[in-house]
Write an enzyme that holds these catalytic residues in place. Structure first.
Site, PDB file in Angstrom:
ATOM      1  N   ASP A  66       0.905  -1.122  -0.096  1.00 40.00           N
ATOM      2  CA  ASP A  66       0.080   0.048   0.094  1.00 40.00           C
ATOM      3  C   ASP A  66       0.978   1.170   0.197  1.00 40.00           C
ATOM      4  O   ASP A  66       1.533   1.423   0.878  1.00 40.00           O
ATOM      5  CB  ASP A  66      -1.063   0.084   1.290  1.00 40.00           C
ATOM      6  CG  ASP A  66      -1.768   1.182   1.236  1.00 40.00           C
ATOM      7  OD1 ASP A  66      -2.820   1.319   0.596  1.00 40.00           O
ATOM      8  OD2 ASP A  66      -1.532   2.287   1.609  1.00 40.00           O
ATOM      9  N   HIS A 129      -7.302   9.799  -2.390  1.00 31.44           N
ATOM     10  CA  HIS A 129      -6.716   9.742  -0.880  1.00 31.44           C
ATOM     11  C   HIS A 129      -7.663  10.381   0.040  1.00 31.44           C
ATOM     12  O   HIS A 129      -7.870   9.823   1.390  1.00 31.44           O
ATOM     13  CB  HIS A 129      -5.406  10.510  -1.133  1.00 31.44           C
ATOM     14  CG  HIS A 129      -4.409   9.856   0.050  1.00 31.44           C
ATOM     15  ND1 HIS A 129      -2.979   9.527  -0.311  1.00 31.44           N
ATOM     16  CD2 HIS A 129      -4.713   9.393   1.451  1.00 31.44           C
ATOM     17  CE1 HIS A 129      -2.305   9.206   0.831  1.00 31.44           C
ATOM     18  NE2 HIS A 129      -3.541   9.025   1.797  1.00 31.44           N
TER      19      HIS A 129
HETATM   20  P1  NAD Z   1       0.623   1.633  11.850  1.00 36.18           P
HETATM   21  O1  NAD Z   1      -0.681   1.470  12.751  1.00 36.18           O
HETATM   22  O2  NAD Z   1       0.677   0.396  10.973  1.00 36.18           O
HETATM   23  O3  NAD Z   1       1.794   1.742  12.978  1.00 36.18           O
HETATM   24  C1  NAD Z   1       2.917   1.735  12.538  1.00 36.18           C
HETATM   25  C2  NAD Z   1       4.128   1.952  13.427  1.00 36.18           C
HETATM   26  O4  NAD Z   1       3.715   0.759  14.684  1.00 36.18           O
HETATM   27  C3  NAD Z   1       5.507   1.801  13.105  1.00 36.18           C
HETATM   28  O5  NAD Z   1       6.087   2.956  12.605  1.00 36.18           O
HETATM   29  C4  NAD Z   1       6.249   1.022  14.214  1.00 36.18           C
HETATM   30  O6  NAD Z   1       6.565   2.215  15.145  1.00 36.18           O
HETATM   31  C5  NAD Z   1       5.283   0.386  14.995  1.00 36.18           C
HETATM   32  N1  NAD Z   1       5.168  -1.109  14.689  1.00 36.18           N
HETATM   33  C6  NAD Z   1       4.980  -1.732  13.470  1.00 36.18           C
HETATM   34  N2  NAD Z   1       4.962  -3.113  13.705  1.00 36.18           N
HETATM   35  C7  NAD Z   1       5.374  -3.354  15.112  1.00 36.18           C
HETATM   36  C8  NAD Z   1       5.537  -4.561  15.884  1.00 36.18           C
HETATM   37  N3  NAD Z   1       5.441  -5.664  15.435  1.00 36.18           N
HETATM   38  N4  NAD Z   1       5.949  -4.268  17.319  1.00 36.18           N
HETATM   39  C9  NAD Z   1       5.977  -3.023  17.634  1.00 36.18           C
HETATM   40  N5  NAD Z   1       5.663  -2.043  16.792  1.00 36.18           N
HETATM   41  C10 NAD Z   1       5.333  -1.988  15.593  1.00 36.18           C
HETATM   42  O7  NAD Z   1       0.722   2.928  11.329  1.00 36.18           O
HETATM   43  P2  NAD Z   1       0.338   3.607   9.922  1.00 36.18           P
HETATM   44  O8  NAD Z   1       1.687   3.838   9.128  1.00 36.18           O
HETATM   45  O9  NAD Z   1      -0.105   5.019  10.211  1.00 36.18           O
HETATM   46  O10 NAD Z   1      -0.551   2.981   9.247  1.00 36.18           O
HETATM   47  C11 NAD Z   1      -0.262   1.743   8.072  1.00 36.18           C
HETATM   48  C12 NAD Z   1      -0.312   2.213   6.560  1.00 36.18           C
HETATM   49  O11 NAD Z   1      -1.710   2.751   6.378  1.00 36.18           O
HETATM   50  C13 NAD Z   1       0.412   3.331   6.307  1.00 36.18           C
HETATM   51  O12 NAD Z   1       1.966   3.016   5.983  1.00 36.18           O
HETATM   52  C14 NAD Z   1      -0.028   3.708   5.082  1.00 36.18           C
HETATM   53  O13 NAD Z   1       0.163   2.574   4.009  1.00 36.18           O
HETATM   54  C15 NAD Z   1      -1.846   3.575   5.249  1.00 36.18           C
HETATM   55  N6  NAD Z   1      -2.207   5.104   5.737  1.00 36.18           N
HETATM   56  C16 NAD Z   1      -3.111   5.284   5.005  1.00 36.18           C
HETATM   57  C17 NAD Z   1      -3.589   6.581   5.304  1.00 36.18           C
HETATM   58  C18 NAD Z   1      -4.798   7.057   4.501  1.00 36.18           C
HETATM   59  O14 NAD Z   1      -5.082   8.521   4.724  1.00 36.18           O
HETATM   60  N7  NAD Z   1      -5.064   6.274   3.465  1.00 36.18           N
HETATM   61  C19 NAD Z   1      -3.327   7.425   6.324  1.00 36.18           C
HETATM   62  C20 NAD Z   1      -2.269   6.590   7.216  1.00 36.18           C
HETATM   63  C21 NAD Z   1      -1.626   5.584   7.091  1.00 36.18           C
END
Ligand code: NAD
Length: 292
Positions: A66, A129
């Site tokens: 993604d 988006h």
């Molecule tokens: P997330 O909830 O996936 O959290 C990510 C964070 O959690 C990482 O930076 C890391 O610090 C921690 N983490 C990951 N795996 C872990 C583990 N196993 N143990 C401990 N900590 C861990 O947050 P996100 O990045 O905001 O969301 C995921 C994805 O969603 C994004 O990368 C993106 O692709 C998408 N997204 C989309 C929108 C949108 O507006 N459409 C907005 C935000 C995110």
């Protein structure tokens, strides 16, 4: 250029079924199959960081990435897919049209730029988006891209009920997906109900609460009972709620950990305990009053 084999001791491992078995595909309303777990790459740096993360993910069994033009890493995503020993057709790739392009009525041009950076002739899923001004016109452009085969499926992100209804009213294709913030503190029932009514699949962004799951002791308690990690419990909850999850990490161990969700199951009671954490708490901006 970073080559697959430069950090993978055995590329053949990839072709094995390790971790891959058990992962569900969710069928979209046009028949396209979408893997229920994807790697989110927001904030993964373009170049080596995102390339390595995607290669580790593919090795762990992920087949879904993604990204978005605003993540500024589409070139790295394209490079990772090009250099992996996996056919492009085996990978479900999502990108998104950014707000400035929607506002400037240049969705078609923005898609072409994304496809060029991604080095592919199509994406599996193309999303708007955010529901910014002129999203209606942008949706019609997505429909054209869909008809032209540049996107196997089209959908929305951060669209609220009235905006989803508007898209359905003006368009001729029902969106396949709405990608929204979704985790134990925020399940957006008003949005998910409209999605369910129209057969729109929900993808959960920030499924790990952007890391804030660590502050909730319930996850650690449930994890200990299953011999799993708190992150795996939070993600498994999403799997059992039948949403698509796209956890982000660029760390090899965590990428693998976030995919190992199919060797345990949360009981009804555990699901209810986690459901009870809902408190309408966001970690990202609220689409009803965001401004960017
Ligand atoms: P997330 O909830 O996936 O959290 C990510 C964070 O959690 C990482 O930076 C890391 O610090 C921690 N983490 C990951 N795996 C872990 C583990 N196993 N143990 C401990 N900590 C861990 O947050 P996100 O990045 O905001 O969301 C995921 C994805 O969603 C994004 O990368 C993106 O692709 C998408 N997204 C989309 C929108 C949108 O507006 N459409 C907005 C935000 C995110």
């Amino acid at each position: 250029m970073l080559l697959w084999t430069s950090f993978l001791p055995d590329a053949n491992k990839l072709r094995s079924t390790r971790c891959y078995s058990g992962m569900k595909q969710i069928e979209l309303n046009n028949g396209v199959q979408m893997p229920q777990i994807g790697l989110g790459v927001w904030q993964a740096k373009d170049g080596q960081e995102v390339v390595r993360a995607i290669h580790w993910a593919l090795e762990s069994g992920y087949r879904h990435i993604d990204t978005a033009s605003i993540y500024k890493n589409e070139e790295g995503v394209g490079q990772a897919i090009q250099t992996a020993p996996i056919d492009r057709e085996q990978i479900f790739l999502t990108t998104k049209i950014w707000n400035n392009d929607i506002r400037a009525r240049r969705t078609k041009e923005a898609l072409k730029e994304s496809l060029d950076r991604l080095q592919t002739s199509y994406v599996d899923l193309l999303l708007l988006h955010w529901p910014v001004d002129h999203f209606e016109e942008a949706w019609l452009a997505l429909e054209e891209a869909y008809q032209a085969g540049q996107a196997k499926a089209i959908g929305l992100s951060n669209f609220m009920p009235e905006q989803i209804e508007k898209v359905i009213e003006i368009g001729s294709v029902i969106p396949a997906v709405n990608q929204i913030e979704y985790h134990p503190y925020l399940t957006q029932a008003d949005v998910t109900q409209i999605c369910e009514k129209h057969g729109i699949v929900v993808t959960a962004w920030s499924p790990l609460m952007q890391g804030h799951f660590k502050n909730e002791s319930l996850f650690a308690d449930i994890a200990a009972a299953h011999g799993k990690t708190p992150a795996q419990v939070v993600l498994r909850w999403g799997i059992q709620r039948d949403v698509i999850i796209i956890p982000k990490s660029t760390n090899e161990g965590r990428i693998q950990e976030n995919f190992e969700l199919f060797d345990f199951e949360l009981s009804t009671e555990e699901m209810e305990q986690i459901n009870a954490l809902e408190r309408g708490r966001r970690f990202g901006p609220d689409p009803r009053n965001f401004d960017f």
